[in-house]
Scaffold this motif. Structure first.
Motif, mmCIF file in Angstrom:
data_model
loop_
_atom_site.group_PDB
_atom_site.id
_atom_site.type_symbol
_atom_site.label_atom_id
_atom_site.label_comp_id
_atom_site.label_asym_id
_atom_site.label_seq_id
_atom_site.Cartn_x
_atom_site.Cartn_y
_atom_site.Cartn_z
ATOM 1 N N ASN A 17 -7.822 2.406 -0.925
ATOM 2 C CA ASN A 17 -8.172 2.278 -2.479
ATOM 3 C C ASN A 17 -8.445 3.630 -3.157
ATOM 4 O OD1 ASN A 17 -7.703 0.674 -4.673
ATOM 5 N ND2 ASN A 17 -9.652 -0.126 -4.774
ATOM 6 N N ALA A 18 -7.958 4.685 -2.579
ATOM 7 C CA ALA A 18 -8.473 6.010 -3.181
ATOM 8 C C ALA A 18 -8.182 6.392 -4.445
ATOM 9 C CB ALA A 18 -7.532 7.194 -2.265
ATOM 10 N N VAL A 42 0.635 -1.196 0.037
ATOM 11 C CA VAL A 42 0.048 0.031 0.148
ATOM 12 C C VAL A 42 0.752 1.276 -0.132
ATOM 13 C CG1 VAL A 42 -1.778 1.277 1.248
ATOM 14 C CG2 VAL A 42 -1.773 -1.244 1.047
ATOM 15 N N PHE A 43 0.586 2.006 -1.113
ATOM 16 C CA PHE A 43 1.285 3.320 -0.965
ATOM 17 C C PHE A 43 0.396 4.382 -0.653
ATOM 18 C CE2 PHE A 43 3.092 0.305 -4.329
ATOM 19 C CZ PHE A 43 4.451 0.237 -3.979
ATOM 20 N N VAL A 44 0.675 5.278 0.529
ATOM 21 C CA VAL A 44 0.256 6.111 1.222
ATOM 22 C C VAL A 44 0.392 7.679 0.796
ATOM 23 C CG1 VAL A 44 -1.071 6.687 3.172
ATOM 24 C CG2 VAL A 44 -0.681 4.271 2.508
ATOM 25 N N GLU A 45 -0.366 8.403 0.460
ATOM 26 C CA GLU A 45 -0.260 9.993 0.711
ATOM 27 C C GLU A 45 -0.930 10.427 1.809
ATOM 28 O OE1 GLU A 45 1.071 13.749 -0.645
ATOM 29 O OE2 GLU A 45 1.686 11.745 -1.069
ATOM 30 N N VAL A 46 0.012 11.384 2.656
ATOM 31 C CA VAL A 46 -0.465 11.721 3.894
ATOM 32 C C VAL A 46 -0.552 13.289 3.473
ATOM 33 C CG1 VAL A 46 -0.242 12.058 6.283
ATOM 34 C CG2 VAL A 46 0.442 9.869 5.316
ATOM 35 N N LYS A 47 -1.698 13.799 3.769
ATOM 36 C CA LYS A 47 -1.990 15.203 3.572
ATOM 37 C C LYS A 47 -2.446 15.708 5.004
ATOM 38 C CE LYS A 47 -1.384 16.357 -0.622
ATOM 39 N NZ LYS A 47 -0.237 17.328 -1.038
ATOM 40 N N ALA A 48 -1.623 16.475 5.553
ATOM 41 C CA ALA A 48 -1.795 17.223 6.979
ATOM 42 C C ALA A 48 -2.030 18.639 6.746
ATOM 43 C CB ALA A 48 -0.819 16.906 7.880
ATOM 44 N N GLY A 105 -11.354 26.296 2.846
ATOM 45 C CA GLY A 105 -12.563 26.341 2.397
ATOM 46 C C GLY A 105 -13.280 25.351 2.983
ATOM 47 N N ASP A 106 -13.907 24.590 1.869
ATOM 48 C CA ASP A 106 -14.736 23.592 2.186
ATOM 49 C C ASP A 106 -14.041 22.415 2.114
ATOM 50 O OD1 ASP A 106 -16.761 24.759 3.351
ATOM 51 O OD2 ASP A 106 -17.994 24.890 1.313
ATOM 52 N N ARG A 107 -12.683 22.339 1.320
ATOM 53 C CA ARG A 107 -12.067 20.999 0.967
ATOM 54 C C ARG A 107 -11.172 20.364 2.244
ATOM 55 N NH1 ARG A 107 -9.834 21.353 -4.963
ATOM 56 N NH2 ARG A 107 -8.940 19.350 -4.070
ATOM 57 N N MET A 108 -11.402 19.042 2.508
ATOM 58 C CA MET A 108 -10.708 18.312 3.326
ATOM 59 C C MET A 108 -9.143 18.089 2.848
ATOM 60 S SD MET A 108 -12.816 18.381 5.808
ATOM 61 C CE MET A 108 -12.053 17.600 7.053
ATOM 62 N N PRO A 109 -8.340 17.768 3.777
ATOM 63 C CA PRO A 109 -7.004 17.659 3.317
ATOM 64 C C PRO A 109 -6.772 16.591 2.033
ATOM 65 C CG PRO A 109 -7.159 17.633 5.814
ATOM 66 C CD PRO A 109 -8.465 17.752 5.195
ATOM 67 N N GLU A 110 -7.452 15.407 2.184
ATOM 68 C CA GLU A 110 -7.527 14.365 1.285
ATOM 69 C C GLU A 110 -7.983 14.766 0.184
ATOM 70 O OE1 GLU A 110 -11.206 13.335 3.857
ATOM 71 O OE2 GLU A 110 -9.009 14.238 4.357
ATOM 72 N N ASP A 160 -3.588 4.504 -1.340
ATOM 73 C CA ASP A 160 -4.559 5.084 -0.176
ATOM 74 C C ASP A 160 -3.969 6.531 0.200
ATOM 75 O OD1 ASP A 160 -5.109 2.433 -0.084
ATOM 76 O OD2 ASP A 160 -4.949 2.224 2.177
ATOM 77 N N ILE A 161 -5.193 7.391 0.569
ATOM 78 C CA ILE A 161 -4.855 8.778 1.073
ATOM 79 C C ILE A 161 -5.343 8.872 2.661
ATOM 80 C CG2 ILE A 161 -5.194 11.260 0.639
ATOM 81 C CD1 ILE A 161 -5.821 10.539 -2.103
#
Length: 132
Positions: free
Chosen positions: A101-102, A32-38, A44-49, A80-81
């Motif tokens: 499985n983003a 699993v390759f994971v991108e982490v957005k902190a 605005g209305d956008r969540m980190p992912e 994944d994210i």
């Protein structure tokens, strides 16, 4: 978060040249390759992912491709994210979301025939594959 779900984290901030993956984890079936957005706010209305755009996805896939070739991985790849919101004053994590499985790589990069259990991952001239 991943370890609590039964994954083994095998790499943190893996790099090869300009390519980079935040986390690489595995379970018995997949790598699993994971991108982490902190972030400290939702912008605005956008969540980190939601801030992982197509360009970033392509870079992650390229890095995963290189990792698979370099380490001779034979497991099914997955992308994944993880999105995290952090309170800027206290440093407390106020939000976590793991999207399994983003996204799927474009067909040119990976070929998966899930109905037959076959997959092939191509990296330039080398093809890594597995048959069940």
């Amino acid at each position: 978060m991943l370890e609590k779900k039964g994954y083994k984290v095998i790499e943190h901030n893996w790099r090869m040249g300009h390519l980079e993956v935040d986390l690489i984890a595995e379970n018995s079936k997949e790598i699993v390759f994971v991108e982490v957005k902190a972030r400290t706010s939702t912008f605005g209305d956008r969540m980190p992912e939601e801030n992982v755009d197509e360009i970033k996805r392509r870079r992650i896939v390229s890095a995963a491709n290189a990792y698979i070739k370099y380490r001779k991985i034979e497991k099914q790849p997955r992308f994944d994210i993880i999105g995290i919101l952090v309170n800027p004053t206290s440093g407390e994590v106020t939000y976590r979301n793991h999207l399994e499985n983003a996204f799927q790589p474009q067909v040119r990069t990976i070929h998966s025939g899930t109905y037959s259990g076959q997959w092939r991952w191509s990296h330039r001239t080398k093809t890594i594959g597995r048959r069940r």
